[in-house]
Design a protein around this motif. Structure first.
Motif, PDB file in Angstrom:
ATOM      1  N   TYR A  58       0.875  -1.184   0.000  1.00  0.00           N
ATOM      2  CA  TYR A  58       0.000   0.000   0.000  1.00  0.00           C
ATOM      3  C   TYR A  58       0.906   1.226   0.000  1.00  0.00           C
ATOM      4  O   TYR A  58       1.862   1.281   0.763  1.00  0.00           O
ATOM      5  CB  TYR A  58      -0.878   0.000   1.255  1.00  0.00           C
ATOM      6  CG  TYR A  58      -1.704   1.261   1.449  1.00  0.00           C
ATOM      7  CD1 TYR A  58      -2.920   1.431   0.781  1.00  0.00           C
ATOM      8  CD2 TYR A  58      -1.260   2.277   2.296  1.00  0.00           C
ATOM      9  CE1 TYR A  58      -3.673   2.582   0.954  1.00  0.00           C
ATOM     10  CE2 TYR A  58      -2.012   3.440   2.474  1.00  0.00           C
ATOM     11  CZ  TYR A  58      -3.214   3.583   1.801  1.00  0.00           C
ATOM     12  OH  TYR A  58      -3.963   4.727   1.968  1.00  0.00           O
ATOM     13  N   GLU A 189      -7.446  -3.191   3.611  1.00  0.00           N
ATOM     14  CA  GLU A 189      -7.351  -1.735   3.515  1.00  0.00           C
ATOM     15  C   GLU A 189      -7.253  -1.128   4.910  1.00  0.00           C
ATOM     16  O   GLU A 189      -6.395  -0.269   5.173  1.00  0.00           O
ATOM     17  CB  GLU A 189      -8.567  -1.157   2.784  1.00  0.00           C
ATOM     18  CG  GLU A 189      -8.636  -1.485   1.289  1.00  0.00           C
ATOM     19  CD  GLU A 189      -9.105  -2.919   0.996  1.00  0.00           C
ATOM     20  OE1 GLU A 189      -9.570  -3.624   1.920  1.00  0.00           O
ATOM     21  OE2 GLU A 189      -8.976  -3.327  -0.181  1.00  0.00           O
ATOM     22  N   ASP A 192      -3.725  -2.166   6.513  1.00  0.00           N
ATOM     23  CA  ASP A 192      -2.570  -1.473   5.913  1.00  0.00           C
ATOM     24  C   ASP A 192      -2.576  -0.010   6.340  1.00  0.00           C
ATOM     25  O   ASP A 192      -1.534   0.563   6.698  1.00  0.00           O
ATOM     26  CB  ASP A 192      -2.639  -1.517   4.375  1.00  0.00           C
ATOM     27  CG  ASP A 192      -2.481  -2.925   3.806  1.00  0.00           C
ATOM     28  OD1 ASP A 192      -1.989  -3.817   4.521  1.00  0.00           O
ATOM     29  OD2 ASP A 192      -2.864  -3.126   2.626  1.00  0.00           O
TER      30      ASP A 192
END
Ligand code: ADP
Ligand code: MN
Ligand code: MN
Ligand code: MN
Length: 339
Positions: A58, A189, A192
């Motif tokens: 990420y 998501e 990270d």
């Protein structure tokens, strides 16, 4: 021209890992390559065979150094490119993709405590003594009750500038204690981005000569600990009638309480005492609006008949990859709930 990419990873410190980072200078427009580091200096490899691999997972603009510079969250791999034993993201990715169709969302409330640069003196505590008892500090304003607002505000701004899905912040119950929330987002998501937001918190602390800690019980005694309440929903929980699915999820969580506790962060026993808005580590309870329960069903969810649940057990130092994996495994798998 060139830009800087700050490669950030989770190390092998026991019992709670720390973050590490180093800078790679890259030519304008170049992709973020796989990189490596000396695992013998991070408790991740023996000296004689020290190379570990960093794989970017990420990245976002670096809100501190600006320009084209980037922050790059990485996962750690062994030289053969298999996940390193300290890499909890790989298992999370597997479970996330297995149950992708249930569209799990997570909103994590990250509490933390600010200390002077020495890491010993909590903000708002007079040297060698104690401040006025808890009560006025939560969501406070004023120099006598609010300690560290500048750090919290700089951090929130940096998260927004970086594109991290930060949802809000508040001053907490203990002086010098704060919270920010990330989400709702999917499991990878949210995890990270939470790890990256933690890195930003420590990094911004450097500029203020303040050190942040995720210790679940940073000051012993009659002072609140620090948690990482994890709010969770699936698609079916968010639809009318979803409250039934939420209650079923709570029953599943009742049966796996100990497994979850084992995975919810080190030293959590010092925090989950049954006092200070927690449920005892040895008990499992869920209830509407109950801040003394293990799982709280928010008032709005009960009223609407759909929404999400809040798992109040994870400690501030938990690994979100692990917590998200556990919640999906327990709740989304078609395990039969005994009547
Ligand atoms: P609290 O009242 O416990 O302090 P917060 O407002 O601090 O709650 O945090 C609630 C979190 O829950 C936020 O991060 C929010 O984005 C997240 N959230 C809201 N709706 C959902 C949902 N449907 N599923 C998962 N998380 C959600
Ligand atoms: Mn909160
Ligand atoms: Mn809180
Ligand atoms: Mn909460």
């Amino acid at each position: 021209m060139a830009f800087k990419a700050e490669y950030i990873w989770i190390d092998g410190t026991e019992p709670s890992p720390s973050l590490r980072s180093k800078t790679k200078v890259l030519a304008d427009g170049s992709d973020l390559p796989i990189w490596g580091f000396d695992g013998s200096s991070t408790n991740q490899a023996p000296g004689a065979n020290s190379d570990c691999v960093l794989r970017p997972v990420y990245s976002c603009p670096d809100p501190i150094s600006g320009g084209d510079n980037k922050l790059v969250m990485c996962e750690v791999l062994l030289p053969d490119m298999s996940p390193h034993p300290t890499n909890n993201r790989a298992a999370c990715a597997e479970v996330a993709s297995k149950f992708e169709n249930q569209e799990s969302w997570f909103g994590i409330e990250q509490e933390f405590t600010l200390f002077e640069a020495d890491g010993k003196q909590p903000l708002g505590f007079p040297e060698g003594g104690f401040p006025e008892a808890q009560g006025p500090y939560y969501c406070s304003v004023g120099a006598n009750h609010n300690f560290g607002r500048d750090v919290s505000e700089a951090h929130a701004t940096a998260c927004i500038d970086a594109g991290i899905g930060i949802a809000g912040t508040n001053a907490e119950v203990m002086p010098g204690q704060w919270e920010f929330q990330v989400g709702p987002l999917g499991p990878l998501e949210v995890s990270d981005q939470l790890w990256l937001a933690r890195w930003l918190l420590y990094r911004i602390g450097e500029d203020y000569e303040i050190s942040a800690t995720l210790d679940p019980k940073p000051v012993k005694g009659d002072w609140n600990g620090a948690g990482a309440h994890t709010n969770f929903s699936t698609k079916s929980m968010r639809e009318p009638g979803g409250i039934k699915i939420i209650e079923e999820a709570c029953e599943k969580l009742a049966k796996t309480h100990q497994e979850h506790i084992n995975a919810y962060g080190a030293d959590n026993d010092q925090r989950l005492t049954g006092m200070h808005e927690t449920c005892s580590i040895n008990e499992f309870r869920y209830g509407v609006s109950d801040r003394g329960a293990s799982i709280r069903i928010p008032m709005a969810t009960a009223n609407d008949g759909y929404g999400y649940l809040e798992d109040r057990r994870p400690s501030a130092n938990m690994d979100p990859y692990i917590v998200c994996t556990m919640l999906i495994e327990t709740i989304c798998a078609e395990k039969l709930v005994e009547a």
